[in-house]
Each structure stands twice: as C-alpha cells, then as structure tokens.
Design a protein around this motif. Structure first.
Motif, short mmCIF file in Angstrom:
data_model
loop_
_atom_site.label_atom_id
_atom_site.label_comp_id
_atom_site.label_asym_id
_atom_site.label_seq_id
_atom_site.Cartn_x
_atom_site.Cartn_y
_atom_site.Cartn_z
N GLU A 1 46.55 45.80 34.17
CA GLU A 1 47.50 45.10 33.31
C GLU A 1 47.07 43.65 33.08
O GLU A 1 47.10 43.15 31.95
CB GLU A 1 48.89 45.13 33.93
CG GLU A 1 49.53 46.50 33.94
CD GLU A 1 50.98 46.43 34.41
OE1 GLU A 1 51.86 46.19 33.57
OE2 GLU A 1 51.22 46.60 35.61
N ILE B 1 48.58 53.85 31.87
CA ILE B 1 48.49 53.14 33.14
C ILE B 1 49.81 53.24 33.89
O ILE B 1 50.87 52.94 33.35
CB ILE B 1 48.14 51.66 32.90
CG1 ILE B 1 46.76 51.56 32.25
CG2 ILE B 1 48.16 50.87 34.21
CD1 ILE B 1 46.39 50.16 31.82
N GLY C 1 51.49 53.28 38.28
CA GLY C 1 51.19 52.88 39.65
C GLY C 1 51.35 53.96 40.68
O GLY C 1 51.44 53.66 41.87
N LEU D 1 43.16 49.78 39.31
CA LEU D 1 44.47 50.27 39.72
C LEU D 1 44.88 49.72 41.08
O LEU D 1 45.75 50.28 41.74
CB LEU D 1 44.48 51.80 39.72
CG LEU D 1 44.20 52.43 38.36
CD1 LEU D 1 44.21 53.95 38.45
CD2 LEU D 1 45.21 51.96 37.31
N ARG D 2 44.28 48.59 41.47
CA ARG D 2 44.64 47.88 42.68
C ARG D 2 45.30 46.56 42.29
O ARG D 2 45.20 46.10 41.15
CB ARG D 2 43.39 47.60 43.53
CG ARG D 2 42.64 48.84 43.98
CD ARG D 2 43.45 49.61 45.02
NE ARG D 2 43.71 48.76 46.19
CZ ARG D 2 44.63 49.00 47.09
NH1 ARG D 2 45.41 50.06 46.98
NH2 ARG D 2 44.79 48.19 48.12
N PRO D 3 46.01 45.89 43.22
CA PRO D 3 46.63 44.60 42.89
C PRO D 3 45.60 43.58 42.42
O PRO D 3 44.49 43.51 42.94
CB PRO D 3 47.28 44.17 44.22
CG PRO D 3 47.52 45.45 44.95
CD PRO D 3 46.37 46.34 44.58
N PRO E 1 54.71 49.62 36.37
CA PRO E 1 54.54 50.55 37.49
C PRO E 1 55.42 50.18 38.67
O PRO E 1 55.57 50.95 39.59
CB PRO E 1 53.06 50.39 37.84
CG PRO E 1 52.68 49.05 37.33
CD PRO E 1 53.51 48.84 36.10
N LEU F 1 49.22 45.47 38.80
CA LEU F 1 47.95 46.20 38.69
C LEU F 1 46.91 45.33 37.99
O LEU F 1 47.20 44.67 37.00
CB LEU F 1 48.13 47.49 37.92
CG LEU F 1 48.95 48.61 38.57
CD1 LEU F 1 48.97 49.83 37.67
CD2 LEU F 1 48.41 48.96 39.94
N SER F 2 45.68 45.39 38.48
CA SER F 2 44.59 44.64 37.87
C SER F 2 44.40 45.03 36.41
O SER F 2 44.09 44.18 35.57
CB SER F 2 43.29 44.87 38.65
OG SER F 2 43.38 44.33 39.95
#
Length: 469
Positions: A272, A195, A197, A232-234, A13, A269-270
C-alpha cells in the motif's frame, strides 16, 4: 474502503471500529401490510419482495461497491441501511445551504483506469459511472519544525526537507525512494483490489497475477525480487532494513501511513505504501476532489446499483442474521420483518458488530477469539463549520487541506496531536453559499472513547465536555 482519511483503497487489511457518537436520529414512516397470522402489521420499508439473491448489510463504500458489482453481474441485490442516508462514514449532509463531508476528504486516482487504477475507480468504471473531479497537488502542513506548503511530486519535497529537516533528511529520503520505487513495478503488478492482509491474498493476488509478478521479478533482478517479497509485510520492516534514523523522516513516514490507513508504518502493508509513493512522487502527479463532495462518490455508487436492478433500503436496521443448517439464509429487521437471502448475506458492518448479529455457535471459537483480540482505534471527533471568507480575511489562495502536528514525540496516534482540516469549497464552491466556505476538521481515530462512554448527550456534562474538547 474503509473510512480512512485517504480514500485510496476500498478495504484496508486492518479493520478498525470508529466509535463516533451519532449526531442525529430519524423517524420512519412506512407502509404496512398484514402478516400471515392476520393480526400483526408488518412494516415494509422497501419496494419489492422481501428477498434477494444477496442481502448486503450496510451501505458504506464497501457495501455499495459489493452490491453494485453483484448487480452489474446479474445478481438480485438488496442493500439494507440503518441510517436515513447512504454512504456510512462517507455520507455527506446539508445544513442551511452548507454541504459537509462526514468522512474521507483526501482522494487520488479517482479518474485513473486500467488494472493498476484506484479500486474505487475500477468499480465506477465497471458500473459505467463517471465522477468529475478538481485536481490539485499540494496541502499546508503545520509541524513543530515550521509551516510550509507541501507539494507531491518527485522534486519539490526535497526543498522542504533541506529547509526544515536538514541535509541528512534529504539523503535518507533519497535512499528511501531509491529503494522502494523499483519495488513499485512489483506492487503495480498486483492490482490494488487484490491486496489484502490475510491468507486470502493467495487467491486474490498470488495465484491470479503470478505471470505479471514473475515478469516484474525478472526485470528487477535477484536483489529487487528478494525485496519484493516484503510487499505483504509491514512497511516499517523496509524502513528498518534501510537503517533510516533521521527523526523527521521516520515521523513523516508514520504520518503518511496514518493519513493513508489510520495506522503507523508498523501497521500498514508495504504494498500500500509503495503504491502510494509511486502515485504521489512521480512526475505530473495530482490529487483529486469530487466536485460535489464525497457524497458524489456515494451517489455514483447508488446510481450504479439501481441502474442494474439493485435495491437500496434506508432506515432498515438489521437486528440479526438468520442461520439455518449452518448457512445464512437471510436477516431479521428491527421491525420484525424477515428478508430472505437466496445465495448469501454480506455484512459491511464492522467485524465486532457482525458478531453481535450472529447467533451463538454460528462461527468457530478460534475466529471469534481472533476478532475480539483485534485492537480497535479510538473515536473520530468532527467539527463542521460554515464561515464567511471575507469577514475572516481569508486569502483567495486558501489551500483545500491543512495538516497539523503538535508534537512528534507524542506520536501521530496520540489524542489531539494530529488535526486534519479540509476546506473543500475551495475547489468545489457549490458546497457553500456564495462567498462562504465549509470547513471539516477532525481527529483521525485518536479521541479517547472512554471520556464519552455512558454520558447522556442531553446533559450539561456532555455539552461541557464537547465544548472543552
């Protein structure tokens, strides 16, 4: 998939420009025909008509997957590649009987199947292509704390943590696994192919897979479902929420993120990372290496493309994308030839390079500004060696992968701090002559490009810098 060290997803992403020096040039001998004006010859670097439903610029892994799948579903596809070999940063090359990987060397899930399979495995399955692989479960790591053989799986890594980082690191690692492995059911409800980003995830993931997500949330309970909203957050946000402070654990997490996507935990991304944890820390898990090298992945995709009528044209450099009435109608090659796209043009070039192919005004200023503000990583630096195992006194149990971290305090993304070494002939002996090995060592997007910019590659200055670095 981008050119990540770990070839796990087709497209990260986060987009990065790997500014590597080109190491060779080639000359093209093309057939030619007469243009419509009867005077100027027009070179034809590919067979068939200079048009297709979809024209794909670039034969990297992403471009080949896109082109092959479109061909599989009855689209007329032409993939144009500037290089003399397909594969982009994942291509392989041969010198004096030694076959080298130029890009990714760590793979997992290539032989997996089903909705949660490796995206590349899903594409190969759709194309009816198989990819024989050797399996293994460990790599050597050389850290400031010590050197050890690291194994994936649920238990072995705890022994390494106890020895090299202490009991506090063990407790924090258990805390991390206890928090994120339950989230893996939600991550697994989203096929990796879905998935991404940006807001497109609402189409590729949220809407399409809402029923399976809902089932996962119900199974996880209110607390787990609330945590799943962070997918979908860091990943660093999950690490911070767990109050993990052990330096080794924080550094190790950054290293895993860097190996997976070329960024630290605050840039991945979390979903991943959690998917990776679920794959690498479950009982019986293994890593894989294609028996004929990373080039075998490219060859399988090219076979799939051509099997369904798609075409690949090498040495076909796209000079610009042609726009008419706000629509991409084709491309113009460097030799002057126009290739028409009846339905679409897809660019597998970086977003920065794609901008250069478009005429002024073709895109909204806001989009162009966003692209130009996106940070680029530094360069990759590669060292390819062929060596004699016996002359060098190499043991028979040599590992395929070796990861060196010189100084945690500098960060995993500091220049010449992390070195990745792959000796794939350990598992695939056909990559080297008998009794020999191939070695691919590289700096993963951390070599400062400013050192090299503007240098004449034939100059003594360039050669001396190359030897020094």
């Amino acid at each position: 998939m981008a050119t990540n060290f770990c070839a796990w997803t087709l497209q990260s992403p986060f987009l990065y420009n790997f500014r590597r020096p080109t190491i060779r040039s080639s000359f093209i001998r093309s057939s030619s025909s007469t243009s419509s004006n009867g005077n100027l010859p027009v070179k034809k670097p590919f067979s068939g008509e200079p048009e297709a439903d979809v024209v794909v610029i670039g034969s990297g892994i992403g471009g080949l997957c896109c082109g092959a799948l479109l061909a599989r579903y009855n689209q007329d596809v032409l993939v144009l590649e500037s290089h003399d070999l397909p594969g982009g940063a994942a291509h392989s090359f041969e010198i004096k009987g030694y076959k080298f990987d130029s890009g990714p060397s760590l793979f997992s899930g290539l032989q997996s199947r089903g909705p949660q399979a490796n995206p590349l495995a899903q594409v190969l399955d759709a194309l009816g292509e198989s990819l024989p692989c050797a399996k293994y479960d460990s790599w050597m790591v050389y850290l400031p704390e010590g050197d050890f053989l690291s194994r994936i799986g649920p238990t072995d890594f705890f022994k390494d943590l106890e020895k090299y980082a202490g009991p506090n690191a063990v407790q924090e690692w258990e805390k991390l696994l206890g928090a994120i492995l339950p989230l893996s059911s939600a991550a697994m409800a989203l096929p990796p192919l879905s998935i991404r980003g940006d807001l497109g995830v609402l189409s590729t993931a949220a809407a399409r897979y809402a029923p399976s997500l809902l089932k996962s949330f119900i199974k996880m309970g209110p607390k787990g479902a609330l945590g799943a909203t962070k997918l979908l957050r860091p990943f660093s946000e999950i690490v911070d929420s767990l109050d993990l402070k052990d330096p080794f654990i924080r550094n190790w997490i950054d290293l895993l993120a860097f190996l997976l996507a070329g960024v630290k935990s605050d840039g991945i991304l979390s979903a991943e990372m959690i998917y990776m944890f679920a794959e690498w820390y479950k009982p019986g898990c293994t890593l894989e290496y294609p028996l004929d090298g990373s080039g075998a992945v490219v060859e399988a995709l090219v076979r799939g493309l051509e099997k369904f009528g798609g075409r690949l044209s090498l040495k076909s450099h796209v000079e610009n994308i042609v726009i008419e009435n706000g629509r991409a109608v084709g491309v113009k090659l460097r030799n002057g030839q126009f290739v028409r796209a009846r339905k679409a043009v897809v660019s597998n070039a970086s977003m920065w390079d794609t901008l250069k192919l478009l005429p002024p005004g073709a895109l909204a200023d806001s989009y162009i500004t966003g692209v130009n503000k996106t940070p680029q990583c530094e360069s990759f630096m590669h060292l390819h060696l062929g060596f004699d195992a016996k002359e060098q006194g190499i043991a028979d149990d040599l590992e395929i992968h070796h990861i060196v971290v010189n100084d945690w305090d500098r960060g995993v993304d500091a220049d010449q701090n992390v070195v990745l070494i792959s000796v794939p002939s350990v598992l695939s002996p056909n990559l080297a002559p008998p009794g020999k090995h191939v070695l691919h060592a590289y700096l993963p997007g951390t070599e400062p490009f400013g050192l090299w910019e503007g240098l004449d590659r034939r100059s003594d200055e360039y050669k001396n810098l190359k030897s020094q670095r």
